[in-house]
Design a protein around this motif. Structure first.
Motif, PDB file in Angstrom:
ATOM      1  N   UNK A  14       0.860  -1.182   0.000  1.00 38.83           N
ATOM      2  CA  UNK A  14       0.000   0.000   0.000  1.00 38.83           C
ATOM      3  C   UNK A  14       0.897   1.233   0.000  1.00 38.83           C
ATOM      4  N   UNK A  15       0.567   2.194  -0.867  1.00 40.51           N
ATOM      5  CA  UNK A  15       1.425   3.374  -1.000  1.00 40.51           C
ATOM      6  C   UNK A  15       0.607   4.565  -1.476  1.00 40.51           C
ATOM      7  N   UNK A  16       1.272   5.683  -1.553  1.00 46.84           N
ATOM      8  CA  UNK A  16       0.676   6.909  -2.092  1.00 46.84           C
ATOM      9  C   UNK A  16       1.143   7.060  -3.527  1.00 46.84           C
ATOM     10  N   UNK A  17       0.285   7.548  -4.392  1.00 48.52           N
ATOM     11  CA  UNK A  17       0.674   7.775  -5.785  1.00 48.52           C
ATOM     12  C   UNK A  17       1.481   9.058  -5.938  1.00 48.52           C
ATOM     13  N   UNK A  18       1.124  10.058  -5.149  1.00 46.92           N
ATOM     14  CA  UNK A  18       1.797  11.348  -5.255  1.00 46.92           C
ATOM     15  C   UNK A  18       2.998  11.386  -4.337  1.00 46.92           C
ATOM     16  N   UNK A  19       4.003  12.195  -4.721  1.00 48.30           N
ATOM     17  CA  UNK A  19       5.175  12.354  -3.870  1.00 48.30           C
ATOM     18  C   UNK A  19       4.801  13.001  -2.542  1.00 48.30           C
ATOM     19  N   UNK A  20       3.803  13.867  -2.579  1.00 47.92           N
ATOM     20  CA  UNK A  20       3.368  14.552  -1.373  1.00 47.92           C
ATOM     21  C   UNK A  20       2.142  13.837  -0.809  1.00 47.92           C
ATOM     22  N   UNK A  21       2.351  13.001   0.193  1.00 46.28           N
ATOM     23  CA  UNK A  21       1.249  12.198   0.731  1.00 46.28           C
ATOM     24  C   UNK A  21       0.167  13.048   1.376  1.00 46.28           C
ATOM     25  N   UNK A  22       0.468  14.296   1.713  1.00 43.09           N
ATOM     26  CA  UNK A  22      -0.543  15.177   2.297  1.00 43.09           C
ATOM     27  C   UNK A  22      -1.647  15.519   1.296  1.00 43.09           C
ATOM     28  N   UNK A  23      -1.354  15.385   0.009  1.00 40.68           N
ATOM     29  CA  UNK A  23      -2.326  15.708  -1.033  1.00 40.68           C
ATOM     30  C   UNK A  23      -3.013  14.476  -1.613  1.00 40.68           C
ATOM     31  N   UNK A  24      -2.495  13.302  -1.341  1.00 43.80           N
ATOM     32  CA  UNK A  24      -3.057  12.070  -1.885  1.00 43.80           C
ATOM     33  C   UNK A  24      -4.167  11.586  -0.949  1.00 43.80           C
ATOM     34  N   UNK A  25      -5.393  11.520  -1.447  1.00 46.04           N
ATOM     35  CA  UNK A  25      -6.538  11.176  -0.611  1.00 46.04           C
ATOM     36  C   UNK A  25      -6.884   9.692  -0.632  1.00 46.04           C
ATOM     37  N   UNK A  26      -6.231   8.922  -1.504  1.00 50.40           N
ATOM     38  CA  UNK A  26      -6.498   7.493  -1.620  1.00 50.40           C
ATOM     39  C   UNK A  26      -5.188   6.715  -1.624  1.00 50.40           C
ATOM     40  N   UNK A  27      -5.195   5.584  -0.952  1.00 52.47           N
ATOM     41  CA  UNK A  27      -4.015   4.721  -1.014  1.00 52.47           C
ATOM     42  C   UNK A  27      -4.180   3.748  -2.190  1.00 52.47           C
ATOM     43  N   UNK A  28      -3.063   3.328  -2.724  1.00 53.85           N
ATOM     44  CA  UNK A  28      -3.044   2.423  -3.869  1.00 53.85           C
ATOM     45  C   UNK A  28      -2.039   1.314  -3.610  1.00 53.85           C
ATOM     46  N   UNK A  29      -2.144   0.249  -4.379  1.00 56.43           N
ATOM     47  CA  UNK A  29      -1.183  -0.837  -4.250  1.00 56.43           C
ATOM     48  C   UNK A  29      -1.691  -2.114  -4.861  1.00 56.43           C
ATOM     49  N   UNK A  30      -1.088  -3.198  -4.416  1.00 56.41           N
ATOM     50  CA  UNK A  30      -1.432  -4.514  -4.944  1.00 56.41           C
ATOM     51  C   UNK A  30      -2.215  -5.306  -3.906  1.00 56.41           C
ATOM     52  N   UNK A 156      -1.144  14.434   8.017  1.00 57.18           N
ATOM     53  CA  UNK A 156      -2.497  14.975   7.890  1.00 57.18           C
ATOM     54  C   UNK A 156      -2.713  15.499   6.478  1.00 57.18           C
ATOM     55  N   UNK A 157      -3.888  15.207   5.949  1.00 56.99           N
ATOM     56  CA  UNK A 157      -4.212  15.608   4.574  1.00 56.99           C
ATOM     57  C   UNK A 157      -4.514  17.099   4.497  1.00 56.99           C
ATOM     58  N   UNK A 158      -4.045  17.701   3.423  1.00 56.03           N
ATOM     59  CA  UNK A 158      -4.363  19.107   3.130  1.00 56.03           C
ATOM     60  C   UNK A 158      -5.314  19.110   1.940  1.00 56.03           C
ATOM     61  N   UNK A 159      -6.574  19.370   2.232  1.00 58.07           N
ATOM     62  CA  UNK A 159      -7.583  19.375   1.181  1.00 58.07           C
ATOM     63  C   UNK A 159      -8.100  20.804   1.075  1.00 58.07           C
ATOM     64  N   UNK A 160      -7.763  21.477  -0.023  1.00 57.27           N
ATOM     65  CA  UNK A 160      -8.121  22.889  -0.164  1.00 57.27           C
ATOM     66  C   UNK A 160      -9.476  23.093  -0.835  1.00 57.27           C
ATOM     67  N   UNK A 161      -9.890  22.153  -1.653  1.00 58.64           N
ATOM     68  CA  UNK A 161     -11.166  22.271  -2.348  1.00 58.64           C
ATOM     69  C   UNK A 161     -12.311  21.859  -1.413  1.00 58.64           C
ATOM     70  N   UNK A 162     -13.347  22.693  -1.302  1.00 58.25           N
ATOM     71  CA  UNK A 162     -14.467  22.409  -0.399  1.00 58.25           C
ATOM     72  C   UNK A 162     -15.178  21.106  -0.751  1.00 58.25           C
TER      73      UNK A 162
END
Length: 190
Positions: A14-30, A156-162
């Motif tokens: 299980x990992x983050x797709x984006x380099x910045x895990x604070x912006x990745x809202x879903x985990x991905x993997x095998x 902690x996630x940084x979600x800027x869009x309402x």
């Protein structure tokens, strides 16, 4: 121990797709999914799945039936390109989950491997499994706990869009409610 071998589902990585895990809202993997010895997906075959989305879809099946209908429904194992909304990408794995007294019956397995279900669907005719409800529940809860622990250990996630913030909160409200209900249920002895 026999029922464990009829249906196996677990997170391989299980990992983050984006380099910045604070912006990745879903985990991905095998994920490893096998039914009665038939492997549907596993690590090392270049299939990446939306782990957190899939965990929520699976949690919904602990107490509710799910009818495999790839043209009209999201799958149980999702590709993850639909973000937290769990929609939009046909790449997925589906199967029917039917509750019958203390048993859970799994059947109608289909894996859609491309964005064109007409050419990218793999069917598993005749593949099915009957499990004790508690065994099915245990595997799904363990899968979901791995997801929850992964998110709890992340930044902690940084979600800027309402809209994204509201959707993300709704996702976790449902996820946590379903997980907690099944952790506290004395029938499952979890």
């Amino acid at each position: 121990m026999e029922s464990t071998q009829k249906f196996i589902i677990n997170i391989e990585n299980q990992e983050w797709l984006y380099d910045n895990e604070e912006e990745d809202l879903c985990s991905h993997g095998e994920i490893h999914v096998s039914v009665d010895g038939t492997i549907i997906t596993q690590s090392g075959i270049k299939e990446e799945w939306g782990i957190s989305e899939s965990a929520l879809a699976l949690l919904r099946t602990i107490d509710n039936d799910y009818v495999c209908h790839p043209n009209d429904k999201e799958g149980l194992i999702l590709h993850g390109c639909g973000a937290i909304l769990m929609m939009g990408c046909p790449i997925s794995i589906h199967w029917t989950v039917e509750h019958s007294e203390d048993q859970v019956l799994l059947s109608d397995f289909v894996k859609i491997t491309t964005t064109d279900p007409e050419t990218g669907s793999v069917y598993y005719p005749g593949l099915h499994a009957a499990l004790n409800k508690n065994e099915y529940k245990k595997q799904i809860v363990q899968f979901a706990l791995q997801v929850k622990n992964f998110f709890d250990a992340s930044k902690e996630k940084r979600v800027t869009d309402d809209y994204d913030r509201e959707t993300y909160q709704e996702f976790w409200n449902e996820f946590n409610r379903l997980l907690e209900n099944n952790l506290l249920d004395p029938i499952g002895e979890l």
